[in-house]
Design a protein around this motif. Sequence first.
Motif, mmCIF file in Angstrom:
data_model
loop_
_atom_site.group_PDB
_atom_site.id
_atom_site.type_symbol
_atom_site.label_atom_id
_atom_site.label_comp_id
_atom_site.label_asym_id
_atom_site.label_seq_id
_atom_site.Cartn_x
_atom_site.Cartn_y
_atom_site.Cartn_z
ATOM 1 N N GLY A 158 1.099 -1.094 -0.052
ATOM 2 C CA GLY A 158 -0.164 0.238 0.225
ATOM 3 C C GLY A 158 0.403 1.100 -0.185
ATOM 4 O O GLY A 158 0.736 2.090 0.255
ATOM 5 N N LEU A 159 2.479 1.054 -0.852
ATOM 6 C CA LEU A 159 3.477 2.643 -0.571
ATOM 7 C C LEU A 159 3.169 2.854 -1.914
ATOM 8 O O LEU A 159 3.340 2.212 -2.879
ATOM 9 C CB LEU A 159 3.980 1.688 -0.040
ATOM 10 C CG LEU A 159 4.632 1.366 0.963
ATOM 11 C CD1 LEU A 159 5.413 0.925 1.212
ATOM 12 C CD2 LEU A 159 3.736 2.388 1.421
ATOM 13 N N GLY A 160 3.325 4.029 -2.031
ATOM 14 C CA GLY A 160 3.043 4.698 -3.069
ATOM 15 C C GLY A 160 4.300 5.839 -3.330
ATOM 16 O O GLY A 160 4.817 6.607 -2.683
ATOM 17 N N ALA A 161 4.280 6.750 -4.350
ATOM 18 C CA ALA A 161 5.411 7.281 -3.961
ATOM 19 C C ALA A 161 5.010 8.384 -3.477
ATOM 20 O O ALA A 161 3.839 9.930 -3.817
ATOM 21 C CB ALA A 161 5.308 7.946 -5.898
ATOM 22 N N GLY A 162 6.065 8.929 -2.687
ATOM 23 C CA GLY A 162 5.570 10.046 -1.767
ATOM 24 C C GLY A 162 5.758 10.059 -0.315
ATOM 25 O O GLY A 162 5.530 10.529 0.629
ATOM 26 N N ASP A 163 5.002 8.284 -0.006
ATOM 27 C CA ASP A 163 5.102 7.676 1.033
ATOM 28 C C ASP A 163 6.480 7.745 1.613
ATOM 29 O O ASP A 163 7.383 7.587 1.310
ATOM 30 C CB ASP A 163 4.581 6.653 1.153
ATOM 31 C CG ASP A 163 3.144 6.767 0.387
ATOM 32 O OD1 ASP A 163 2.438 8.039 0.387
ATOM 33 O OD2 ASP A 163 2.550 5.825 -0.140
ATOM 34 N N ARG A 164 6.628 7.387 3.257
ATOM 35 C CA ARG A 164 7.721 6.833 3.459
ATOM 36 C C ARG A 164 7.523 5.783 4.991
ATOM 37 O O ARG A 164 6.991 5.315 4.742
ATOM 38 C CB ARG A 164 7.904 8.051 4.964
ATOM 39 C CG ARG A 164 7.143 9.368 5.658
ATOM 40 C CD ARG A 164 8.531 10.214 3.845
ATOM 41 N NE ARG A 164 9.982 10.145 4.912
ATOM 42 C CZ ARG A 164 10.987 10.808 4.304
ATOM 43 N NH1 ARG A 164 10.616 11.560 3.403
ATOM 44 N NH2 ARG A 164 11.738 11.256 5.282
ATOM 45 N N VAL A 165 8.763 5.382 4.256
ATOM 46 C CA VAL A 165 9.230 4.079 4.647
ATOM 47 C C VAL A 165 10.210 3.675 5.692
ATOM 48 O O VAL A 165 11.282 4.266 5.760
ATOM 49 C CB VAL A 165 8.765 3.111 4.004
ATOM 50 C CG1 VAL A 165 10.207 3.099 2.440
ATOM 51 C CG2 VAL A 165 9.062 1.843 3.778
ATOM 52 N N THR A 166 10.209 2.957 6.613
ATOM 53 C CA THR A 166 11.205 2.944 8.242
ATOM 54 C C THR A 166 11.888 1.392 7.663
ATOM 55 O O THR A 166 11.508 1.143 7.629
ATOM 56 C CB THR A 166 10.762 3.297 9.675
ATOM 57 O OG1 THR A 166 10.018 4.687 9.322
ATOM 58 C CG2 THR A 166 11.540 3.329 10.047
ATOM 59 N N VAL A 167 13.361 1.909 7.146
ATOM 60 C CA VAL A 167 13.569 0.739 7.112
ATOM 61 C C VAL A 167 15.173 1.274 7.682
ATOM 62 O O VAL A 167 16.232 1.454 7.950
ATOM 63 C CB VAL A 167 13.882 0.406 5.484
ATOM 64 C CG1 VAL A 167 15.590 -0.756 5.366
ATOM 65 C CG2 VAL A 167 13.132 0.384 4.512
ATOM 66 N N GLY A 168 15.976 0.146 8.797
ATOM 67 C CA GLY A 168 16.837 0.172 9.589
ATOM 68 C C GLY A 168 17.148 1.221 10.353
ATOM 69 O O GLY A 168 17.992 2.215 10.650
ATOM 70 N N GLY A 169 15.768 1.523 10.583
ATOM 71 C CA GLY A 169 15.646 2.788 11.561
ATOM 72 C C GLY A 169 16.008 4.239 10.925
ATOM 73 O O GLY A 169 15.588 5.564 11.816
ATOM 74 N N GLN A 170 15.522 4.544 10.058
ATOM 75 C CA GLN A 170 16.165 5.429 9.312
ATOM 76 C C GLN A 170 14.409 5.602 8.251
ATOM 77 O O GLN A 170 13.795 4.432 7.737
ATOM 78 C CB GLN A 170 17.197 5.379 8.530
ATOM 79 C CG GLN A 170 18.830 6.194 9.081
ATOM 80 C CD GLN A 170 19.467 5.592 7.989
ATOM 81 O OE1 GLN A 170 19.254 7.102 6.502
ATOM 82 N NE2 GLN A 170 20.502 5.175 7.976
ATOM 83 N N SER A 171 14.216 6.814 8.051
ATOM 84 C CA SER A 171 12.640 7.624 7.658
ATOM 85 C C SER A 171 13.289 7.146 6.018
ATOM 86 O O SER A 171 13.502 8.194 5.840
ATOM 87 C CB SER A 171 11.925 8.355 8.158
ATOM 88 O OG SER A 171 11.122 8.584 7.344
ATOM 89 N N LEU A 172 12.253 6.876 5.020
ATOM 90 C CA LEU A 172 12.949 6.991 3.065
ATOM 91 C C LEU A 172 11.998 7.314 2.832
ATOM 92 O O LEU A 172 10.806 7.108 2.912
ATOM 93 C CB LEU A 172 13.769 6.009 3.031
ATOM 94 C CG LEU A 172 14.970 5.497 4.144
ATOM 95 C CD1 LEU A 172 14.754 4.162 2.791
ATOM 96 C CD2 LEU A 172 16.338 5.914 3.873
ATOM 97 N N GLN A 173 11.569 8.138 1.425
ATOM 98 C CA GLN A 173 10.525 8.164 1.029
ATOM 99 C C GLN A 173 11.079 7.356 -0.520
ATOM 100 O O GLN A 173 11.725 7.253 -0.824
ATOM 101 C CB GLN A 173 10.983 10.534 0.268
ATOM 102 C CG GLN A 173 9.953 10.534 -0.149
ATOM 103 C CD GLN A 173 9.660 11.909 -1.101
ATOM 104 O OE1 GLN A 173 10.902 12.780 -0.500
ATOM 105 N NE2 GLN A 173 8.949 12.448 -1.493
ATOM 106 N N VAL A 174 9.236 7.235 -0.206
ATOM 107 C CA VAL A 174 9.291 6.421 -1.322
ATOM 108 C C VAL A 174 9.328 7.059 -3.111
ATOM 109 O O VAL A 174 8.334 7.743 -3.666
ATOM 110 C CB VAL A 174 8.091 5.657 -1.376
ATOM 111 C CG1 VAL A 174 8.192 4.877 -2.083
ATOM 112 C CG2 VAL A 174 8.103 4.880 0.028
ATOM 113 N N THR A 175 10.210 6.405 -3.845
ATOM 114 C CA THR A 175 10.119 6.980 -5.477
ATOM 115 C C THR A 175 9.350 5.116 -5.915
ATOM 116 O O THR A 175 9.908 4.149 -5.203
ATOM 117 C CB THR A 175 11.151 7.182 -5.999
ATOM 118 O OG1 THR A 175 11.914 5.996 -5.470
ATOM 119 C CG2 THR A 175 11.291 8.182 -5.203
#
Length: 391
Positions: A158-175
């Motif tokens: 349920g992720l789209g461009a511009g969403d945020r996802v947390t990986v390894g404790g870091q918040s990353l912007q989704v493309t």
Amino acid sequence: METSQVGDAPTVVRSPQIAVGSQNTVLCLVRFALANIRRWPERFVLSVLGIALAIACVTVVRTVSASFAITGENSVTDVLAGGALWVVPAAGVHYDPDVQALVADGPAPDISAPPGWGASRVLSGVTQVNGQSVSLRGSDAVAAGEASVGSGLGERLGLGAGDRVTVGGQSLQVTVDGTGESLTVPTEVAENVVGQNGWWIVSAAAGSAQRRDLAQIFGAAVSLPSTPDPAVRPDPAGAGLIYDTVGGSGPLTFEQKFSALFSGKVTGSTLGLISTIGLALGFVIAVSSFLAAVTERRREFGIMSSIGLADEVLYFFLVESAIVFLAAYVVGIAAAGIAVALVIPGIATPTAWLQGVAMTAMFLPAMAIVGALVPVHRLLQQRPVALLGAR
């Protein structure tokens, strides 16, 4: 017939012959077969259901096999990303059905690409995102603070461009990039999660992309063995293995070979054996049904044979068997489609079902012809007098 005489020469006037075309003959045979089906509907229904069950069994296995083949081809295409060589670790790689992607089983080999060659290290492992297992990859091609998501994974999470996802404790912007099932993050982020596990994707030096011996040249430079066969596993005691994705012999590409490897695991398994047994049982049911039909109508076919219509007996059974198998095929593939849609919707796709349907259809002509020829052959070996005397 009338006879007229002009002078001393008699003239014979014949009645006009009724025209019989091949189309009329086929229609007559079809009507004859349908009339017989109406005379014994119970036998027709039981025969169709028995054969349909076997066809459904085969179609389900072929659908699963085709689905695995599609999955295998898509997964390796996603990994290669247009590269000429794929350098995997000594521990190898495996397909993880939970993340629907290929995952490295060990650290990428330590190599140094020769001048002019391009070598990109990709980290690979599994992580948890939003409570789901996800294929995680690390690449220097991804900008800091971003996470590249394949459209397939994006839909699943349920992720789209511009969403945020947390990986390894870091918040990353989704493309969103591509159609794969992996989440690709910067190398330093992936290292915190999967360590050094991964592989290399190698591109040829300028001007040598069309060469068929790229794997041998690169392998000699980095001291690694190479093979164009995806079925070959790396030597656990070695440093790694180079998969040649552009060289090798034969008409199949590396992706197609990898696809066939996935498909063969299904058809060569117990499930494939069961489908083969089911198909054989369906053939036995068909032959038994036509043998019963022959026995019930011995006198009828004895009359036809005695007036020179022995060939029509054969054609009739061929048409009737074709009708039975066609009805069984339609029922069988429909049942298989419903079964895979309800039981394994995540594996079987409409494309895989259509491929399974097409592969199953290849068995029908031979089964229908042999199913009719076996009982009719036994019938026509007897003299018409013997058939007429049967009770």
